[in-house]
Every structure is written in structure tokens, then in C-alpha cells.
Design a protein around this motif. Sequence first.
Motif, PDB file in Angstrom:
ATOM      1  N   THR A   1       0.834  -1.199   0.000  1.00  0.00           N
ATOM      2  CA  THR A   1       0.000   0.000   0.000  1.00  0.00           C
ATOM      3  C   THR A   1       0.873   1.255   0.000  1.00  0.00           C
ATOM      4  O   THR A   1       0.652   2.194  -0.774  1.00  0.00           O
ATOM      5  CB  THR A   1      -0.927   0.015   1.225  1.00  0.00           C
ATOM      6  OG1 THR A   1      -1.730  -1.158   1.181  1.00  0.00           O
ATOM      7  CG2 THR A   1      -1.815   1.247   1.208  1.00  0.00           C
ATOM      8  N   THR A  50       2.461   6.414  -6.775  1.00  0.00           N
ATOM      9  CA  THR A  50       1.381   7.242  -7.305  1.00  0.00           C
ATOM     10  C   THR A  50       1.791   8.715  -7.282  1.00  0.00           C
ATOM     11  O   THR A  50       1.586   9.463  -8.235  1.00  0.00           O
ATOM     12  CB  THR A  50       0.092   7.036  -6.484  1.00  0.00           C
ATOM     13  OG1 THR A  50      -0.278   5.668  -6.549  1.00  0.00           O
ATOM     14  CG2 THR A  50      -1.038   7.907  -7.020  1.00  0.00           C
ATOM     15  N   LEU A  51       2.386   9.111  -6.172  1.00  0.00           N
ATOM     16  CA  LEU A  51       2.849  10.498  -6.078  1.00  0.00           C
ATOM     17  C   LEU A  51       4.006  10.752  -7.037  1.00  0.00           C
ATOM     18  O   LEU A  51       4.110  11.812  -7.642  1.00  0.00           O
ATOM     19  CB  LEU A  51       3.294  10.801  -4.647  1.00  0.00           C
ATOM     20  CG  LEU A  51       2.173  10.821  -3.599  1.00  0.00           C
ATOM     21  CD1 LEU A  51       2.764  10.859  -2.193  1.00  0.00           C
ATOM     22  CD2 LEU A  51       1.239  11.996  -3.830  1.00  0.00           C
ATOM     23  N   THR A  74      -6.908  15.514  -4.908  1.00  0.00           N
ATOM     24  CA  THR A  74      -5.904  14.462  -5.023  1.00  0.00           C
ATOM     25  C   THR A  74      -5.147  14.561  -6.343  1.00  0.00           C
ATOM     26  O   THR A  74      -3.942  14.348  -6.404  1.00  0.00           O
ATOM     27  CB  THR A  74      -6.557  13.070  -4.921  1.00  0.00           C
ATOM     28  OG1 THR A  74      -7.563  12.966  -5.917  1.00  0.00           O
ATOM     29  CG2 THR A  74      -7.131  12.848  -3.557  1.00  0.00           C
ATOM     30  N   VAL A  76       2.667   1.586  -3.405  1.00  0.00           N
ATOM     31  CA  VAL A  76       1.797   2.117  -4.464  1.00  0.00           C
ATOM     32  C   VAL A  76       1.546   3.600  -4.227  1.00  0.00           C
ATOM     33  O   VAL A  76       1.542   4.407  -5.165  1.00  0.00           O
ATOM     34  CB  VAL A  76       0.469   1.327  -4.521  1.00  0.00           C
ATOM     35  CG1 VAL A  76      -0.524   2.022  -5.446  1.00  0.00           C
ATOM     36  CG2 VAL A  76       0.721  -0.097  -4.995  1.00  0.00           C
ATOM     37  N   GLY A  77       1.359   3.959  -2.975  1.00  0.00           N
ATOM     38  CA  GLY A  77       1.133   5.368  -2.670  1.00  0.00           C
ATOM     39  C   GLY A  77       2.314   6.232  -3.085  1.00  0.00           C
ATOM     40  O   GLY A  77       2.161   7.277  -3.723  1.00  0.00           O
ATOM     41  N   ALA A  78       3.509   5.766  -2.728  1.00  0.00           N
ATOM     42  CA  ALA A  78       4.714   6.542  -3.078  1.00  0.00           C
ATOM     43  C   ALA A  78       4.863   6.653  -4.592  1.00  0.00           C
ATOM     44  O   ALA A  78       5.214   7.706  -5.125  1.00  0.00           O
ATOM     45  CB  ALA A  78       5.943   5.880  -2.473  1.00  0.00           C
ATOM     46  N   ALA A  80       4.881  -0.953  -8.858  1.00  0.00           N
ATOM     47  CA  ALA A  80       4.977  -1.545  -7.523  1.00  0.00           C
ATOM     48  C   ALA A  80       5.138  -3.061  -7.629  1.00  0.00           C
ATOM     49  O   ALA A  80       5.942  -3.670  -6.912  1.00  0.00           O
ATOM     50  CB  ALA A  80       3.740  -1.193  -6.703  1.00  0.00           C
ATOM     51  N   GLN A  81       4.384  -3.655  -8.532  1.00  0.00           N
ATOM     52  CA  GLN A  81       4.514  -5.105  -8.701  1.00  0.00           C
ATOM     53  C   GLN A  81       5.889  -5.462  -9.266  1.00  0.00           C
ATOM     54  O   GLN A  81       6.508  -6.444  -8.848  1.00  0.00           O
ATOM     55  CB  GLN A  81       3.404  -5.637  -9.607  1.00  0.00           C
ATOM     56  CG  GLN A  81       2.032  -5.578  -8.940  1.00  0.00           C
ATOM     57  CD  GLN A  81       0.951  -6.235  -9.781  1.00  0.00           C
ATOM     58  OE1 GLN A  81       0.895  -7.437  -9.903  1.00  0.00           O
ATOM     59  NE2 GLN A  81       0.107  -5.415 -10.381  1.00  0.00           N
ATOM     60  N   GLU A 106       0.719   0.974  -9.756  1.00  0.00           N
ATOM     61  CA  GLU A 106       0.495  -0.428  -9.376  1.00  0.00           C
ATOM     62  C   GLU A 106       1.380  -1.360 -10.190  1.00  0.00           C
ATOM     63  O   GLU A 106       1.886  -2.357  -9.676  1.00  0.00           O
ATOM     64  CB  GLU A 106      -0.986  -0.783  -9.550  1.00  0.00           C
ATOM     65  CG  GLU A 106      -1.882  -0.014  -8.588  1.00  0.00           C
ATOM     66  CD  GLU A 106      -3.004  -0.862  -8.024  1.00  0.00           C
ATOM     67  OE1 GLU A 106      -3.113  -2.033  -8.404  1.00  0.00           O
ATOM     68  OE2 GLU A 106      -3.765  -0.339  -7.190  1.00  0.00           O
ATOM     69  N   GLU A 107       1.552  -1.044 -11.455  1.00  0.00           N
ATOM     70  CA  GLU A 107       2.435  -1.861 -12.295  1.00  0.00           C
ATOM     71  C   GLU A 107       3.874  -1.809 -11.779  1.00  0.00           C
ATOM     72  O   GLU A 107       4.546  -2.825 -11.639  1.00  0.00           O
ATOM     73  CB  GLU A 107       2.401  -1.352 -13.743  1.00  0.00           C
ATOM     74  CG  GLU A 107       1.268  -1.898 -14.584  1.00  0.00           C
ATOM     75  CD  GLU A 107       1.342  -3.421 -14.725  1.00  0.00           C
ATOM     76  OE1 GLU A 107       2.410  -3.929 -15.090  1.00  0.00           O
ATOM     77  OE2 GLU A 107       0.339  -4.083 -14.445  1.00  0.00           O
ATOM     78  N   ARG A 155      -1.165  15.121  -6.885  1.00  0.00           N
ATOM     79  CA  ARG A 155      -0.370  14.168  -7.657  1.00  0.00           C
ATOM     80  C   ARG A 155       0.358  14.868  -8.797  1.00  0.00           C
ATOM     81  O   ARG A 155       1.535  14.616  -9.057  1.00  0.00           O
ATOM     82  CB  ARG A 155      -1.264  13.065  -8.231  1.00  0.00           C
ATOM     83  CG  ARG A 155      -1.776  12.092  -7.205  1.00  0.00           C
ATOM     84  CD  ARG A 155      -2.703  11.074  -7.820  1.00  0.00           C
ATOM     85  NE  ARG A 155      -3.275  10.205  -6.807  1.00  0.00           N
ATOM     86  CZ  ARG A 155      -4.140   9.224  -7.068  1.00  0.00           C
ATOM     87  NH1 ARG A 155      -4.536   9.002  -8.311  1.00  0.00           N
ATOM     88  NH2 ARG A 155      -4.618   8.470  -6.103  1.00  0.00           N
ATOM     89  N   ARG A 198      -2.097   6.304 -10.964  1.00  0.00           N
ATOM     90  CA  ARG A 198      -2.328   5.171 -10.084  1.00  0.00           C
ATOM     91  C   ARG A 198      -2.084   3.823 -10.774  1.00  0.00           C
ATOM     92  O   ARG A 198      -1.509   2.902 -10.194  1.00  0.00           O
ATOM     93  CB  ARG A 198      -3.770   5.238  -9.572  1.00  0.00           C
ATOM     94  CG  ARG A 198      -4.145   4.114  -8.650  1.00  0.00           C
ATOM     95  CD  ARG A 198      -3.456   4.280  -7.314  1.00  0.00           C
ATOM     96  NE  ARG A 198      -3.890   3.285  -6.365  1.00  0.00           N
ATOM     97  CZ  ARG A 198      -3.820   3.431  -5.055  1.00  0.00           C
ATOM     98  NH1 ARG A 198      -3.324   4.537  -4.556  1.00  0.00           N
ATOM     99  NH2 ARG A 198      -4.219   2.489  -4.251  1.00  0.00           N
ATOM    100  N   ASP A 199      -2.538   3.689 -12.010  1.00  0.00           N
ATOM    101  CA  ASP A 199      -2.378   2.406 -12.718  1.00  0.00           C
ATOM    102  C   ASP A 199      -0.910   2.099 -12.952  1.00  0.00           C
ATOM    103  O   ASP A 199      -0.460   0.966 -12.764  1.00  0.00           O
ATOM    104  CB  ASP A 199      -3.135   2.437 -14.050  1.00  0.00           C
ATOM    105  CG  ASP A 199      -4.633   2.536 -13.841  1.00  0.00           C
ATOM    106  OD1 ASP A 199      -5.139   1.878 -12.921  1.00  0.00           O
ATOM    107  OD2 ASP A 199      -5.286   3.287 -14.581  1.00  0.00           O
ATOM    108  N   VAL A 200      -0.181   3.098 -13.381  1.00  0.00           N
ATOM    109  CA  VAL A 200       1.252   2.902 -13.589  1.00  0.00           C
ATOM    110  C   VAL A 200       1.917   2.552 -12.263  1.00  0.00           C
ATOM    111  O   VAL A 200       2.791   1.686 -12.189  1.00  0.00           O
ATOM    112  CB  VAL A 200       1.894   4.167 -14.195  1.00  0.00           C
ATOM    113  CG1 VAL A 200       3.410   4.064 -14.194  1.00  0.00           C
ATOM    114  CG2 VAL A 200       1.389   4.388 -15.607  1.00  0.00           C
TER     115      VAL A 200
END
Lengths: 170, 339
Positions: A15, A22-23, A99, A18-20, A35-36, A32-33, A103, A28-30
Motif C-alpha cells: 500500500t 502514485t505520487l 488528489t 503504491v502510494g509513493a 509496484a509489482q 500499481e504496475e 499528484r 495510479r495504474d502505472v
Amino acid sequence: MSDADAAAFCDRVRTRLVGALTLTCGDRDVAEELAQDTLVRVWERWAQVSAMDSPEGWTFRTAFNLASSWRRRRAAERRANRRATEREPAPQDGAIAETEIVRRAVSSLPERQRAVIVARFYLGYDVAGTAQLLGCAPGTVKATTSQALGNLRRRGLMPDIEGQEEVEVQ
Amino acid sequence: MTALQELLERAAETETVRFGAADVRRRVQRRSRRRRSAMAAVALVLIAGATVWAVTTRTGDTADRTDVATGPGDSETGDDIEGVWAPIAYSAVVVPPPGVYIELEGDGTLYGNDGCNSFSATWSVDRGHLIVGEIEQTLQACDPEQDTHLIDILRDQPEIAQPATSVDGERATLELHSDRGFVAFEPANEVPPDAPGLDSPCSPIIEAEDPNVNELERAGLADAVPEFLIDRFELGSVICLGGRDAGDEETTVQAVVIELWSDGSLVARWLIPGWPTGGGETWPDYLESLGGGPGVEELDYGFLQVLPSEHEDEIRREIAQLGESDYVSLWSHLGTRGA
């Protein structure tokens, strides 16, 4: 050092990761990618990473590096497609969500400023920890923080942080 | 908590994270399988080559070789279409962009890339049709003209053509037909690389193992860093820049920043003394806005032709002053100072 440990670590940091991102990326989608992708690298090197003083630090640093690579690729794609598309994102109706403003503001900062802001004010690292995370001197962290906050304030995107600089930069 | 911290918290975590450790584990397993497949393919090629060499050496036989068909045969079970396939023809009037592939894995998982986004789904074969489950895609922004023909066909539960022979008469192909057209594939030994540009002239590209390890160090070059870089800095040589965000402030920076990125896309970044920074979105854009900058004659994404420059001596001096510790971090930064 088992897969279960790696899985637990992934679930614990995902979490925040992904938050870091996202900023950092503004998307957000990128995030998550990336982050994985980051956690895949962690998982593959779990024996080494788990033995580090700060597995989280290595993870976030990897994430920042992957984000930088992503921005370079995106820049290349934009250049390649510029003539083909030649269009700007459609203006949104009404007010942009807070938000989204935040961002955009953070992700549009120069790379080092962006990383410092996220590390210090989102991930909660102090000056020394941020310096270690980013591989630079504490003085550089302080100076960069000052520049970043000044940039955010000058852009008028986040008037709420007026005065933050004096509080946060020692 | 400060106002900024609160803003960042709200901006960063407004949605639920949509993946968990199980998804990460699947990606790890997938990468591992790909590596094994690639290694197996290489081993197979080596063994085959050695065998052919041994046979021809021993017997002097120069007779026509016997081709062994690969790819689809009787596609009732799907066993014979497992593997990586690269498109060679579309029915639509498009040329498959590089990097497009589908990979049909034995566990019923389909992976692919349409030239922009990666996707995955389940797959099976039913009465000669490829049954593809719900396709999950990455969400990278793509060219509006990006072709969707491949995914459209996959969604149509296309019929698998009987074993076909490609134009060279040697390799079996896989053809997927639906009402909207077809895609023909040929076997590929391995999944194409995701990112283009690996044919960078910035050789040697040192393959990454750890994105956080300075590759000069890993390659045992750290001790020779200044000499190494000076050797690399030859007038007329090509130095990779990569697309990089421009500098921080409207100021003049006199510095040489050298970073070596593990993905090979950025070997060195140079802030040439005397060049102001700021305002540009990427280094190539920025340099372009300067009309190329001093010493720059030809500029294309990622590559900078360094030509004789009035700044040559300055650059050499800056490089010579760098120490080993300056290379330990990707964030190495030397001598930045405002005008």
C-alpha cells in the motif's frame, strides 16, 4: 527466508509502495504496475534483501529507480507519438479533485525533488534516512527539500503548504 | 501531521491496492519460466548445432537436412500450440509492430503484448477453437492508432487453422481465424524484449542484475572509473543520454553528472558546463530547444553525438576530479552550483 516471509513483506509494504509511486508518477495504474515490478525484484532477491538493515529502504529505492526508467520510456513514447497525436489531454469539466492536483504537483517536480518530497513527507524518512535512501548528503536533502517546497508553493498548486518550508527544513 | 503530509496521504491512497502477494508470486514464477524457456532454447540450439556439427564432421554427409516440424499439429488438445508465437501476418492492413507476441503456457495461461500493453488471460482449446478467458491488460497510454486486431481476434474465440506451412516451406505456423480476420504466427524462441532500443550504440551494455547496484562497480570497473570514463569520452563517440527530466531551477549548473543505469538505457548523463538547465521536459527536448547545444551536432532520442567542443577541457577536468565514491550511488551528483 521463505516465500511466506516474502509474501508477508509484499503485503505489508504494497500500500505504501503504491502510494509513493502514485505520487512519483502521478498515475495510479502505472504505480500499481511499477509496484509489482518492484516487489518481483524484492521477491527474487529475498534472501539478500531480508538480510539488509532496511529491506523497505531497498524496496523504495528500487521503486524510485523503476519510476525513473518509466519516465524515460514515457518520454521516448511521447516523442515518438508526438507528431501522430499532437493533442493535449482534454480539459476536465469543473474543479479538478484535490488528489489529482497534489499528484500532478508532486509528479511534475524534478526527479530528485520529487523523491525527496515523497521520502520525507509521505514515507516519513527523516533527513538522514532520506539521504541514505537516495544516496546523497544530508545537506543535499535539506537543500532539495527547500527547493521542492518552494517549487510547489510558487506553482500555486498547494497554497495549504504555505509556511511548510520553515517548519520542515532545519 | 503537517498539512503537506496530510495532502500527500490523501493523494496517494485514495483507492484500494488491486494486487497482493499472490500476484507478485505469479509474476516471479512467470519470469522464472521465461528464463528457463530461454535457457532451454539456447541449450537446444547449442545441442542441435553440436549434433549437426558432429554428424557432418564424422560422416562428411552433405545431404539435405530433415526438417522437424514444430508448432501446431492436431489442435484438439492445445498441447501442440504451447509456446511463444510472433505474428507474421494480419488480415488487417497493418504490419505487426515489434515486440508483439502471444505465449501459450502449458498451465493454461496466455501472456502477450500487442505492441503497447501486456496482457494475460486463460486459454484452452475446444473443438478446434482457441478459447481465451477475460483478458487483463496493463494500462499504458498508447498511440490512438495502436492496432487492436490481435486482441480483437483473441476475444472472438478464433478457430485454429490446420497445420500450415509458412512461405519458406519449413516452419509450421499458427493461424487464428475469426469473422473479423486472422492473425498468422510463427514460432518464436523466446518472448521479445518489452522495451525497444536495446540495440543502443552505447556498448558495451552491461546487463543488469540489481537495479540498485552501480554497474561500474559490479563489472569491476569502479577502481578504474576516471580512466575508464576518460577513455570512453572520445570525441566523436556516441554517449547515451536517455530521456531525462531536466534540471531543477532556472540557473546555470556547472557539473558533470555521470550515472550508469542498470537497464542500459542511460549510460551517462552529462551536464555540459555552460549549459543552463531548467524548463525542458526531457534532456533531448531540452537540448533540442537549445538548438543542440555546444558540441552537439546530431541529436536523436537517447543519443548524443559528442563532437569537438570548446568545453572539452572543462569536461575532462571535471571527470578527472570525480572519485570512486561519486559512482556508488545512482544519485551521484558532483559540483552542482548555482550561477
